[in-house]
Design a protein around this motif. Structure first.
Motif, PDB file in Angstrom:
ATOM      1  N   GLU A  16      42.238 -28.868  26.115  1.00 47.05           N
ATOM      2  CA  GLU A  16      40.803 -29.334  25.837  1.00 47.05           C
ATOM      3  C   GLU A  16      41.032 -30.742  24.759  1.00 47.05           C
ATOM      4  O   GLU A  16      42.304 -30.987  24.343  1.00 47.05           O
ATOM      5  CB  GLU A  16      40.419 -28.380  24.517  1.00 47.05           C
ATOM      6  CG  GLU A  16      40.021 -27.056  25.286  1.00 47.05           C
ATOM      7  CD  GLU A  16      39.454 -26.000  24.245  1.00 47.05           C
ATOM      8  OE1 GLU A  16      38.781 -24.974  24.484  1.00 47.05           O
ATOM      9  OE2 GLU A  16      39.583 -26.332  22.827  1.00 47.05           O
ATOM     10  N   THR A  61      38.342 -33.527  22.379  1.00 49.87           N
ATOM     11  CA  THR A  61      37.138 -34.260  21.829  1.00 49.87           C
ATOM     12  C   THR A  61      37.307 -35.555  21.994  1.00 49.87           C
ATOM     13  O   THR A  61      38.056 -36.169  21.327  1.00 49.87           O
ATOM     14  CB  THR A  61      36.883 -33.549  20.285  1.00 49.87           C
ATOM     15  OG1 THR A  61      37.051 -32.023  20.447  1.00 49.87           O
ATOM     16  CG2 THR A  61      35.620 -33.989  20.081  1.00 49.87           C
ATOM     17  N   GLN A  87      24.698 -31.564  28.346  1.00 48.97           N
ATOM     18  CA  GLN A  87      24.580 -30.131  28.164  1.00 48.97           C
ATOM     19  C   GLN A  87      23.019 -29.605  27.892  1.00 48.97           C
ATOM     20  O   GLN A  87      22.346 -30.483  27.392  1.00 48.97           O
ATOM     21  CB  GLN A  87      25.317 -29.789  26.932  1.00 48.97           C
ATOM     22  CG  GLN A  87      25.632 -28.245  26.777  1.00 48.97           C
ATOM     23  CD  GLN A  87      26.451 -28.188  25.586  1.00 48.97           C
ATOM     24  OE1 GLN A  87      26.545 -28.531  24.653  1.00 48.97           O
ATOM     25  NE2 GLN A  87      27.861 -27.478  26.075  1.00 48.97           N
ATOM     26  N   VAL A 114      20.226 -30.257  24.906  1.00 50.64           N
ATOM     27  CA  VAL A 114      20.661 -31.574  24.160  1.00 50.64           C
ATOM     28  C   VAL A 114      19.987 -32.833  24.191  1.00 50.64           C
ATOM     29  O   VAL A 114      19.813 -33.540  25.362  1.00 50.64           O
ATOM     30  CB  VAL A 114      22.442 -31.537  24.358  1.00 50.64           C
ATOM     31  CG1 VAL A 114      22.709 -32.904  23.478  1.00 50.64           C
ATOM     32  CG2 VAL A 114      23.096 -30.527  23.961  1.00 50.64           C
ATOM     33  N   GLU A 127      32.314 -28.216  26.394  1.00 50.12           N
ATOM     34  CA  GLU A 127      32.298 -26.975  25.414  1.00 50.12           C
ATOM     35  C   GLU A 127      31.286 -27.106  24.247  1.00 50.12           C
ATOM     36  O   GLU A 127      30.604 -26.469  23.971  1.00 50.12           O
ATOM     37  CB  GLU A 127      33.637 -26.764  24.816  1.00 50.12           C
ATOM     38  CG  GLU A 127      34.783 -26.426  25.908  1.00 50.12           C
ATOM     39  CD  GLU A 127      34.707 -24.798  26.119  1.00 50.12           C
ATOM     40  OE1 GLU A 127      35.142 -24.124  25.234  1.00 50.12           O
ATOM     41  OE2 GLU A 127      34.080 -24.554  27.019  1.00 50.12           O
ATOM     42  N   GLN A 128      31.220 -28.553  23.915  1.00 47.53           N
ATOM     43  CA  GLN A 128      30.147 -29.007  22.850  1.00 47.53           C
ATOM     44  C   GLN A 128      29.562 -30.203  23.098  1.00 47.53           C
ATOM     45  O   GLN A 128      30.538 -31.034  23.894  1.00 47.53           O
ATOM     46  CB  GLN A 128      30.752 -28.774  21.461  1.00 47.53           C
ATOM     47  CG  GLN A 128      30.835 -27.620  20.717  1.00 47.53           C
ATOM     48  CD  GLN A 128      31.422 -27.660  19.372  1.00 47.53           C
ATOM     49  OE1 GLN A 128      32.509 -28.157  19.204  1.00 47.53           O
ATOM     50  NE2 GLN A 128      30.699 -27.287  18.379  1.00 47.53           N
ATOM     51  N   PHE A 129      28.634 -30.715  22.963  1.00 45.79           N
ATOM     52  CA  PHE A 129      27.840 -31.958  23.427  1.00 45.79           C
ATOM     53  C   PHE A 129      27.194 -32.302  21.970  1.00 45.79           C
ATOM     54  O   PHE A 129      26.235 -31.595  22.175  1.00 45.79           O
ATOM     55  CB  PHE A 129      27.248 -31.996  24.698  1.00 45.79           C
ATOM     56  CG  PHE A 129      26.775 -33.538  25.058  1.00 45.79           C
ATOM     57  CD1 PHE A 129      27.848 -34.357  25.088  1.00 45.79           C
ATOM     58  CD2 PHE A 129      25.735 -33.737  25.515  1.00 45.79           C
ATOM     59  CE1 PHE A 129      27.581 -35.825  25.440  1.00 45.79           C
ATOM     60  CE2 PHE A 129      25.322 -35.037  25.852  1.00 45.79           C
ATOM     61  CZ  PHE A 129      26.181 -35.788  25.904  1.00 45.79           C
ATOM     62  N   ILE A 130      27.448 -33.125  21.135  1.00 41.73           N
ATOM     63  CA  ILE A 130      26.849 -33.365  19.901  1.00 41.73           C
ATOM     64  C   ILE A 130      26.264 -34.715  19.662  1.00 41.73           C
ATOM     65  O   ILE A 130      27.068 -35.716  20.019  1.00 41.73           O
ATOM     66  CB  ILE A 130      27.925 -33.055  18.777  1.00 41.73           C
ATOM     67  CG1 ILE A 130      28.250 -31.470  18.925  1.00 41.73           C
ATOM     68  CG2 ILE A 130      26.902 -33.227  17.375  1.00 41.73           C
ATOM     69  CD1 ILE A 130      29.387 -31.215  17.828  1.00 41.73           C
ATOM     70  N   TRP A 185      24.776 -34.250   9.370  1.00 35.97           N
ATOM     71  CA  TRP A 185      25.542 -33.308  10.129  1.00 35.97           C
ATOM     72  C   TRP A 185      26.954 -33.515   9.817  1.00 35.97           C
ATOM     73  O   TRP A 185      27.597 -34.772   9.577  1.00 35.97           O
ATOM     74  CB  TRP A 185      25.420 -33.736  11.669  1.00 35.97           C
ATOM     75  CG  TRP A 185      26.702 -32.982  12.507  1.00 35.97           C
ATOM     76  CD1 TRP A 185      26.335 -31.760  12.878  1.00 35.97           C
ATOM     77  CD2 TRP A 185      27.470 -33.351  13.226  1.00 35.97           C
ATOM     78  NE1 TRP A 185      27.450 -31.139  13.743  1.00 35.97           N
ATOM     79  CE2 TRP A 185      28.368 -32.492  13.789  1.00 35.97           C
ATOM     80  CE3 TRP A 185      28.229 -34.607  13.232  1.00 35.97           C
ATOM     81  CZ2 TRP A 185      29.615 -32.622  14.824  1.00 35.97           C
ATOM     82  CZ3 TRP A 185      29.438 -34.863  13.872  1.00 35.97           C
ATOM     83  CH2 TRP A 185      30.149 -33.819  14.572  1.00 35.97           C
ATOM     84  N   ALA A 197      31.866 -35.288  22.531  1.00 29.17           N
ATOM     85  CA  ALA A 197      31.916 -34.231  23.695  1.00 29.17           C
ATOM     86  C   ALA A 197      33.206 -33.438  23.530  1.00 29.17           C
ATOM     87  O   ALA A 197      34.314 -34.133  23.341  1.00 29.17           O
ATOM     88  CB  ALA A 197      31.868 -34.870  25.039  1.00 29.17           C
ATOM     89  N   LYS A 198      33.415 -31.999  23.382  1.00 31.46           N
ATOM     90  CA  LYS A 198      34.592 -31.338  23.583  1.00 31.46           C
ATOM     91  C   LYS A 198      34.523 -30.788  24.963  1.00 31.46           C
ATOM     92  O   LYS A 198      33.472 -30.167  25.339  1.00 31.46           O
ATOM     93  CB  LYS A 198      34.567 -30.111  22.596  1.00 31.46           C
ATOM     94  CG  LYS A 198      35.680 -29.526  22.428  1.00 31.46           C
ATOM     95  CD  LYS A 198      35.593 -28.166  21.206  1.00 31.46           C
ATOM     96  CE  LYS A 198      36.951 -27.642  21.406  1.00 31.46           C
ATOM     97  NZ  LYS A 198      36.703 -26.247  20.225  1.00 31.46           N
TER      98      LYS A 198
END
Length: 301
Positions: A46, A48, A236, A239, A267-270, A278, A294-295
Protein backbone atom coordinates in the motif's frame (compact mmCIF):
# COMPACT_ATOMS: atom_id res chain seq x y z
CA UNK A 1 45.54 -29.37 -13.63
CA UNK A 2 46.54 -25.71 -13.97
CA UNK A 3 45.54 -25.84 -17.63
CA UNK A 4 42.10 -27.21 -16.75
CA UNK A 5 41.64 -24.49 -14.14
CA UNK A 6 42.60 -21.88 -16.70
CA UNK A 7 40.07 -23.26 -19.18
CA UNK A 8 37.34 -23.32 -16.53
CA UNK A 9 38.19 -19.75 -15.54
CA UNK A 10 37.97 -18.57 -19.15
CA UNK A 11 34.67 -20.40 -19.63
CA UNK A 12 33.33 -18.89 -16.42
CA UNK A 13 34.34 -15.38 -17.43
CA UNK A 14 32.79 -15.90 -20.85
CA UNK A 15 29.54 -17.02 -19.23
CA UNK A 16 29.46 -13.96 -17.01
CA UNK A 17 30.18 -11.74 -19.99
CA UNK A 18 27.45 -13.41 -22.02
CA UNK A 19 24.98 -12.94 -19.14
CA UNK A 20 25.93 -9.27 -18.86
CA UNK A 21 25.26 -8.84 -22.56
CA UNK A 22 21.99 -10.71 -22.25
CA UNK A 23 20.74 -8.44 -19.52
CA UNK A 24 21.32 -5.47 -21.82
CA UNK A 25 18.66 -6.90 -24.11
CA UNK A 26 15.68 -4.59 -23.59
CA UNK A 27 13.09 -7.38 -23.67
CA UNK A 28 14.93 -9.33 -20.97
CA UNK A 29 15.82 -6.35 -18.79
CA UNK A 30 12.29 -4.96 -18.82
CA UNK A 31 10.97 -8.32 -17.66
CA UNK A 32 13.61 -8.67 -14.96
CA UNK A 33 13.04 -5.12 -13.71
CA UNK A 34 9.27 -5.19 -13.10
CA UNK A 35 7.77 -8.55 -14.08
CA UNK A 36 4.01 -8.86 -14.11
CA UNK A 37 2.94 -10.15 -10.73
CA UNK A 38 -0.43 -10.64 -9.05
CA UNK A 39 -0.27 -10.22 -5.27
CA UNK A 40 -2.22 -12.33 -2.81
CA UNK A 41 -4.55 -10.43 -0.48
CA UNK A 42 -2.11 -10.51 2.43
CA UNK A 43 0.87 -9.39 0.33
CA UNK A 44 -0.61 -6.39 -1.49
CA UNK A 45 1.63 -3.35 -0.80
CA UNK A 46 0.00 0.00 0.00
CA UNK A 47 0.99 3.60 -0.55
CA UNK A 48 -0.62 6.98 0.08
CA UNK A 49 0.14 9.69 -2.47
CA UNK A 50 -1.12 13.25 -2.71
CA UNK A 51 -0.96 16.34 -4.89
CA UNK A 52 -1.19 19.94 -3.71
CA UNK A 53 -0.87 23.24 -5.57
CA UNK A 54 0.34 25.60 -2.82
CA UNK A 55 -0.51 28.83 -4.74
CA UNK A 56 2.96 30.32 -4.90
CA UNK A 57 2.02 32.07 -8.12
CA UNK A 58 -1.34 33.43 -6.98
CA UNK A 59 -1.64 37.21 -7.20
CA UNK A 60 -2.19 39.13 -3.95
CA UNK A 61 -1.24 36.09 -1.89
CA UNK A 62 1.81 35.09 0.12
CA UNK A 63 2.33 31.43 0.96
CA UNK A 64 2.29 30.69 4.69
CA UNK A 65 4.90 27.93 4.88
CA UNK A 66 3.99 26.98 8.46
CA UNK A 67 0.38 26.50 7.41
CA UNK A 68 1.38 24.55 4.29
CA UNK A 69 3.70 22.31 6.31
CA UNK A 70 0.98 21.59 8.87
CA UNK A 71 -1.42 20.78 6.04
CA UNK A 72 1.08 18.39 4.50
CA UNK A 73 1.65 16.66 7.83
CA UNK A 74 -2.13 16.30 8.19
CA UNK A 75 -2.27 14.40 4.88
CA UNK A 76 0.21 11.80 6.22
CA UNK A 77 1.07 10.74 2.67
CA UNK A 78 4.17 8.76 1.70
CA UNK A 79 4.73 10.95 -1.35
CA UNK A 80 3.37 14.44 -2.00
CA UNK A 81 3.81 16.45 -5.19
CA UNK A 82 3.58 20.23 -5.17
CA UNK A 83 2.99 22.92 -7.77
CA UNK A 84 3.56 26.69 -7.77
CA UNK A 85 6.67 26.49 -5.62
CA UNK A 86 9.12 29.39 -5.35
CA UNK A 87 12.85 29.01 -4.90
CA UNK A 88 14.77 32.09 -3.70
CA UNK A 89 12.39 34.62 -5.27
CA UNK A 90 12.02 38.17 -3.97
CA UNK A 91 8.24 37.73 -3.63
CA UNK A 92 8.90 34.82 -1.22
CA UNK A 93 11.58 36.59 0.83
CA UNK A 94 14.36 34.65 -0.87
CA UNK A 95 13.27 31.35 0.71
CA UNK A 96 13.71 27.95 -0.87
CA UNK A 97 10.12 26.96 -0.20
CA UNK A 98 10.48 23.24 -0.92
CA UNK A 99 13.49 23.01 1.38
CA UNK A 100 11.71 24.86 4.19
CA UNK A 101 8.60 22.69 3.87
CA UNK A 102 10.76 19.54 3.85
CA UNK A 103 12.54 20.67 7.01
CA UNK A 104 9.25 21.43 8.75
CA UNK A 105 7.72 18.08 7.78
CA UNK A 106 10.82 15.89 8.12
CA UNK A 107 10.56 14.66 4.54
CA UNK A 108 13.02 14.25 1.69
CA UNK A 109 12.52 16.70 -1.17
CA UNK A 110 13.59 17.85 -4.61
CA UNK A 111 12.67 20.97 -6.57
CA UNK A 112 12.12 21.02 -10.33
CA UNK A 113 12.49 24.38 -12.02
CA UNK A 114 10.04 25.47 -14.69
CA UNK A 115 11.10 29.09 -15.20
CA UNK A 116 12.97 32.10 -13.80
CA UNK A 117 10.84 34.16 -11.45
CA UNK A 118 11.54 37.44 -9.62
CA UNK A 119 15.21 36.87 -8.91
CA UNK A 120 14.85 33.12 -8.36
CA UNK A 121 13.09 30.07 -9.73
CA UNK A 122 9.51 28.79 -9.93
CA UNK A 123 8.26 25.28 -10.53
CA UNK A 124 7.27 21.99 -8.93
CA UNK A 125 8.55 19.91 -6.03
CA UNK A 126 8.27 16.44 -4.58
CA UNK A 127 8.27 15.40 -0.92
CA UNK A 128 8.82 11.82 0.20
CA UNK A 129 9.09 9.87 3.43
CA UNK A 130 11.73 7.78 1.66
CA UNK A 131 14.94 8.85 -0.10
CA UNK A 132 14.54 10.05 -3.68
CA UNK A 133 16.97 7.94 -5.69
CA UNK A 134 17.08 10.19 -8.74
CA UNK A 135 15.05 12.85 -10.50
CA UNK A 136 14.94 14.65 -13.84
CA UNK A 137 13.07 17.79 -14.87
CA UNK A 138 11.72 18.19 -18.39
CA UNK A 139 10.58 21.49 -19.88
CA UNK A 140 7.14 20.94 -21.37
CA UNK A 141 6.06 22.48 -24.67
CA UNK A 142 4.50 25.77 -23.55
CA UNK A 143 4.06 27.85 -26.71
CA UNK A 144 4.09 31.58 -26.01
CA UNK A 145 2.77 31.09 -22.47
CA UNK A 146 4.54 30.66 -19.14
CA UNK A 147 7.05 27.80 -19.24
CA UNK A 148 5.80 24.66 -17.50
CA UNK A 149 7.72 21.54 -16.50
CA UNK A 150 7.49 17.87 -15.57
CA UNK A 151 9.44 16.12 -12.83
CA UNK A 152 10.20 12.40 -12.98
CA UNK A 153 11.53 10.85 -9.76
CA UNK A 154 12.48 7.34 -8.71
CA UNK A 155 11.67 6.30 -5.14
CA UNK A 156 12.15 2.90 -3.51
CA UNK A 157 9.17 2.40 -1.22
CA UNK A 158 9.34 -0.37 1.41
CA UNK A 159 7.00 -3.26 0.65
CA UNK A 160 7.15 -2.81 -3.14
CA UNK A 161 9.18 -5.20 -5.29
CA UNK A 162 10.07 -2.53 -7.83
CA UNK A 163 10.88 1.19 -7.70
CA UNK A 164 8.03 3.68 -8.02
CA UNK A 165 8.41 6.34 -10.70
CA UNK A 166 6.58 9.53 -9.82
CA UNK A 167 5.65 12.04 -12.52
CA UNK A 168 4.46 15.44 -11.29
CA UNK A 169 3.51 18.42 -13.38
CA UNK A 170 1.64 21.69 -13.79
CA UNK A 171 -0.11 22.31 -17.12
CA UNK A 172 -0.90 25.62 -18.81
CA UNK A 173 -4.08 27.38 -17.66
CA UNK A 174 -5.39 29.25 -20.71
CA UNK A 175 -8.86 28.46 -22.04
CA UNK A 176 -7.53 27.33 -25.42
CA UNK A 177 -6.26 23.81 -24.78
CA UNK A 178 -3.76 23.21 -27.60
CA UNK A 179 -0.78 23.80 -25.31
CA UNK A 180 -2.21 21.47 -22.67
CA UNK A 181 -2.76 18.84 -25.34
CA UNK A 182 0.89 19.10 -26.38
CA UNK A 183 1.93 18.82 -22.73
CA UNK A 184 -0.18 15.68 -22.28
CA UNK A 185 1.31 14.18 -25.44
CA UNK A 186 4.82 14.91 -24.21
CA UNK A 187 4.16 12.92 -21.03
CA UNK A 188 2.62 10.12 -23.06
CA UNK A 189 5.70 10.06 -25.28
CA UNK A 190 7.78 9.13 -22.22
CA UNK A 191 5.42 6.29 -21.35
CA UNK A 192 5.44 5.16 -24.98
CA UNK A 193 9.27 5.12 -24.84
CA UNK A 194 9.79 7.83 -27.47
CA UNK A 195 12.17 9.74 -25.18
CA UNK A 196 14.72 6.89 -24.81
CA UNK A 197 15.56 7.33 -21.13
CA UNK A 198 17.35 3.95 -20.86
CA UNK A 199 20.54 5.43 -19.42
CA UNK A 200 18.80 7.56 -16.78
CA UNK A 201 15.74 5.46 -15.91
CA UNK A 202 16.37 1.91 -17.17
CA UNK A 203 13.21 -0.07 -17.97
CA UNK A 204 10.96 2.83 -17.01
CA UNK A 205 8.17 1.81 -19.39
CA UNK A 206 7.59 -1.52 -17.61
CA UNK A 207 7.87 0.00 -14.14
CA UNK A 208 5.38 1.15 -11.52
CA UNK A 209 4.39 4.69 -12.52
CA UNK A 210 2.08 7.32 -11.04
CA UNK A 211 1.26 10.76 -12.40
CA UNK A 212 0.07 13.67 -10.26
CA UNK A 213 -0.45 17.36 -10.82
CA UNK A 214 -2.50 20.42 -11.54
CA UNK A 215 -3.62 19.74 -15.09
CA UNK A 216 -5.91 22.78 -15.39
CA UNK A 217 -8.33 20.37 -17.06
CA UNK A 218 -11.57 18.84 -15.85
CA UNK A 219 -11.88 15.07 -16.09
CA UNK A 220 -14.31 15.12 -19.02
CA UNK A 221 -12.26 17.26 -21.38
CA UNK A 222 -10.01 16.02 -24.16
CA UNK A 223 -6.71 16.70 -22.34
CA UNK A 224 -7.59 14.15 -19.66
CA UNK A 225 -8.90 11.76 -22.32
CA UNK A 226 -5.53 12.07 -24.08
CA UNK A 227 -3.71 11.09 -20.90
CA UNK A 228 -6.08 8.17 -20.38
CA UNK A 229 -4.59 6.45 -23.43
CA UNK A 230 -1.75 5.38 -21.13
CA UNK A 231 -2.93 6.27 -17.64
CA UNK A 232 -5.86 5.37 -15.39
CA UNK A 233 -7.54 8.27 -13.59
CA UNK A 234 -7.85 7.57 -9.86
CA UNK A 235 -11.43 8.00 -8.68
CA UNK A 236 -13.91 6.59 -6.23
CA UNK A 237 -17.68 6.51 -6.30
CA UNK A 238 -19.45 9.40 -4.55
CA UNK A 239 -16.27 11.47 -4.08
CA UNK A 240 -16.67 15.10 -5.15
CA UNK A 241 -13.51 15.79 -7.20
CA UNK A 242 -13.71 19.61 -7.47
CA UNK A 243 -10.50 21.29 -6.28
CA UNK A 244 -10.58 24.93 -7.46
CA UNK A 245 -11.13 27.63 -6.31
CA UNK A 246 -10.69 26.31 -2.78
CA UNK A 247 -13.10 28.81 -1.24
CA UNK A 248 -16.00 27.33 -3.23
CA UNK A 249 -14.71 24.65 -5.63
CA UNK A 250 -16.30 24.38 -9.05
CA UNK A 251 -13.67 22.68 -11.21
CA UNK A 252 -11.71 19.43 -10.85
CA UNK A 253 -8.29 20.59 -12.05
CA UNK A 254 -5.99 18.45 -9.88
CA UNK A 255 -5.70 14.73 -10.56
CA UNK A 256 -3.87 11.51 -9.77
CA UNK A 257 -3.26 8.81 -12.38
CA UNK A 258 -1.74 5.34 -12.24
CA UNK A 259 -0.04 3.57 -15.12
CA UNK A 260 -2.06 1.08 -17.13
CA UNK A 261 0.80 -1.36 -16.44
CA UNK A 262 -0.58 -1.86 -12.95
CA UNK A 263 -3.91 -2.62 -11.31
CA UNK A 264 -4.57 -0.75 -8.07
CA UNK A 265 -7.41 -0.80 -5.62
CA UNK A 266 -8.41 2.64 -4.36
CA UNK A 267 -8.69 2.22 -0.60
CA UNK A 268 -9.36 5.89 0.13
CA UNK A 269 -9.78 8.93 -2.09
CA UNK A 270 -9.93 12.17 -0.16
CA UNK A 271 -10.55 15.70 -1.47
CA UNK A 272 -11.44 17.89 1.55
CA UNK A 273 -13.48 20.42 -0.42
CA UNK A 274 -16.65 20.80 1.67
CA UNK A 275 -15.39 23.80 3.64
CA UNK A 276 -15.16 21.89 6.90
CA UNK A 277 -11.99 21.07 8.76
CA UNK A 278 -10.35 17.78 7.87
CA UNK A 279 -7.58 16.43 10.10
CA UNK A 280 -7.49 19.75 11.93
CA UNK A 281 -6.92 21.90 8.80
CA UNK A 282 -9.26 24.51 7.30
CA UNK A 283 -8.19 23.75 3.73
CA UNK A 284 -9.66 26.78 1.89
CA UNK A 285 -7.34 29.00 3.96
CA UNK A 286 -4.13 27.17 2.95
CA UNK A 287 -4.18 27.58 -0.85
CA UNK A 288 -6.55 28.35 -3.71
CA UNK A 289 -6.44 24.62 -4.57
CA UNK A 290 -7.72 21.68 -2.51
CA UNK A 291 -5.33 18.70 -2.28
CA UNK A 292 -6.07 15.30 -3.78
CA UNK A 293 -5.09 12.32 -1.59
CA UNK A 294 -5.25 8.64 -2.54
CA UNK A 295 -4.48 5.52 -0.52
CA UNK A 296 -3.76 2.77 -3.03
CA UNK A 297 -3.25 -0.96 -2.75
CA UNK A 298 -1.30 -2.71 -5.53
CA UNK A 299 -3.17 -5.74 -6.88
CA UNK A 300 -1.07 -6.46 -9.96
CA UNK A 301 2.42 -5.15 -10.68
Amino acid sequence: MKKNCLVLTIVGLFSLFSYALATEDLVISQYQHSPNKVYTDKDQPEITIANFNIAGGLRKHKVNLDLVANAIKAMDADIITLEEVDQNTTRSDGLDQAKVIAEKTGMYYLFGKATDMKGGNYGNAILSKYPIVKSKTFLLPSGDFEQRSLMLSQINVPGFDSPIYVFNTHFDWHEEDEVRMSQARFINSIVFDDQDLDDEFPNLVSGIMVLLGDFNSVKNDRVIKELEKYWTLVKQENVDTRTWPAGNPGLDLDHIFTSRNQIWQVEQFIIPNDGNEWNGIKWPLVSDHIPVIAKLKLIEQ
